[in-house]
Design a protein around this motif. Structure first.
Motif, PDB file in Angstrom:
ATOM      1  N   GLY A 154     -13.307   8.398  17.956  1.00  0.00           N
ATOM      2  CA  GLY A 154     -12.222   7.834  18.748  1.00  0.00           C
ATOM      3  C   GLY A 154     -10.891   8.541  18.621  1.00  0.00           C
ATOM      4  O   GLY A 154      -9.914   8.163  19.264  1.00  0.00           O
ATOM      5  N   GLY A 155     -10.829   9.575  17.787  1.00  0.00           N
ATOM      6  CA  GLY A 155      -9.573  10.269  17.562  1.00  0.00           C
ATOM      7  C   GLY A 155      -9.435  11.551  18.356  1.00  0.00           C
ATOM      8  O   GLY A 155     -10.379  12.011  18.996  1.00  0.00           O
ATOM      9  N   ALA A 156      -8.257  12.099  18.297  1.00  0.00           N
ATOM     10  CA  ALA A 156      -7.962  13.403  18.887  1.00  0.00           C
ATOM     11  C   ALA A 156      -6.808  13.989  18.071  1.00  0.00           C
ATOM     12  O   ALA A 156      -6.081  13.262  17.401  1.00  0.00           O
ATOM     13  N   ILE A 157      -6.659  15.311  18.140  1.00  0.00           N
ATOM     14  CA  ILE A 157      -5.599  15.950  17.363  1.00  0.00           C
ATOM     15  C   ILE A 157      -4.575  16.612  18.280  1.00  0.00           C
ATOM     16  O   ILE A 157      -4.876  17.005  19.405  1.00  0.00           O
ATOM     17  N   HIS A 170      -3.160  13.433  13.977  1.00  0.00           N
ATOM     18  CA  HIS A 170      -4.225  12.716  14.679  1.00  0.00           C
ATOM     19  C   HIS A 170      -3.645  11.504  15.382  1.00  0.00           C
ATOM     20  O   HIS A 170      -2.566  11.016  15.024  1.00  0.00           O
ATOM     21  N   ASN A 171      -4.347  11.038  16.373  1.00  0.00           N
ATOM     22  CA  ASN A 171      -3.978   9.834  17.105  1.00  0.00           C
ATOM     23  C   ASN A 171      -5.238   9.333  17.790  1.00  0.00           C
ATOM     24  O   ASN A 171      -6.213  10.082  17.923  1.00  0.00           O
ATOM     25  N   GLY A 172      -5.203   8.104  18.247  1.00  0.00           N
ATOM     26  CA  GLY A 172      -6.297   7.649  19.090  1.00  0.00           C
ATOM     27  C   GLY A 172      -6.287   8.486  20.353  1.00  0.00           C
ATOM     28  O   GLY A 172      -5.225   8.781  20.902  1.00  0.00           O
ATOM     29  N   ALA A 173      -7.453   8.887  20.820  1.00  0.00           N
ATOM     30  CA  ALA A 173      -7.534   9.751  22.003  1.00  0.00           C
ATOM     31  C   ALA A 173      -6.962   9.090  23.248  1.00  0.00           C
ATOM     32  O   ALA A 173      -6.578   9.774  24.191  1.00  0.00           O
ATOM     33  N   ASP A 174      -6.873   7.754  23.233  1.00  0.00           N
ATOM     34  CA  ASP A 174      -6.354   7.049  24.404  1.00  0.00           C
ATOM     35  C   ASP A 174      -4.837   6.901  24.393  1.00  0.00           C
ATOM     36  O   ASP A 174      -4.254   6.387  25.330  1.00  0.00           O
ATOM     37  N   SER A 175      -4.180   7.382  23.345  1.00  0.00           N
ATOM     38  CA  SER A 175      -2.728   7.274  23.282  1.00  0.00           C
ATOM     39  C   SER A 175      -2.075   8.322  24.189  1.00  0.00           C
ATOM     40  O   SER A 175      -2.674   9.346  24.504  1.00  0.00           O
ATOM     41  N   TYR A 176      -0.868   8.017  24.602  1.00  0.00           N
ATOM     42  CA  TYR A 176      -0.101   9.001  25.372  1.00  0.00           C
ATOM     43  C   TYR A 176       1.381   8.710  25.192  1.00  0.00           C
ATOM     44  O   TYR A 176       1.782   7.575  24.973  1.00  0.00           O
TER      45      TYR A 176
END
Length: 188
Positions: A154-157, A170-176
């Protein structure tokens, strides 16, 4: 990558070539030993790449040659805008992240935009290489290609430059966020 060839008008083609040449000549430190005439000749043989470069420019990326691969004969263009390209901010990481948001969805995702533009999102390694050429993202941040094992959880960098150091977060991939976008590259 998007294989659909999108053609520029003759005016757009001339405009992007002029812009790229001017930027190339102003920033020789990014591509020492390379000559614009050779880059332009390669672009003339690969006109389908001009649309992607035009899109990189239109969205605020300020693409420039940052590498030449002697083995493949490819010039690598990269977004060299001081901050994350303005026309590519406020996006989550990928389509799955976009679809998982229940409310307040962003307009698009970084990975989808990259495909639409015919470019590749930078990897962490490519991002660090870019930072050797200047100081980028001192007020913004940029999503980078996330390893599958992180994305599956569920993460992204993303990366930025603060305190004269490149940081990976890192952050949740759905964050913006309004100050997070992405940088891309194009092989010609």
């Amino acid at each position: 990558m998007n294989n659909e060839y999108k053609e520029l008008s003759p005016e757009q083609r001339d405009e992007i070539l002029r812009t790229l040449k001017t930027r190339f000549e102003k920033n020789m430190n990014r591509h020492e030993g390379l000559e614009w005439a050779a880059v332009e000749a390669k672009l003339e043989r690969n006109v389908e790449k001009l649309w992607s470069l035009f899109e990189m420019e239109r969205t605020g990326g300020e693409p420039d040659v940052t590498l030449y691969n002697k083995e493949t004969g490819e010039y690598i263009f990269c977004d060299c805008s001081a901050e994350s390209p303005k026309g590519r901010r406020s996006v989550c990481y990928d389509r799955a992240a976009l679809e998982s948001r229940k409310q307040h969805k962003p307009q698009n995702s970084a990975m989808d935009m990259a495909v639409e533009m015919g470019i590749e999102i930078l990897t962490e390694e490519q991002y660090r290489e870019l930072q050797r050429l200047g100081k980028f993202d001192t007020k913004t941040s940029s999503w980078v290609k996330t390893p599958d094992h992180i994305r599956q959880l569920g993460g992204a960098i993303f990366c930025d430059r603060r305190y004269d150091t490149v940081f990976v977060y890192h952050n949740g991939a759905d964050s913006y966020y309004g100050v997070r976008g992405f940088r891309g590259s194009l092989r010609v």
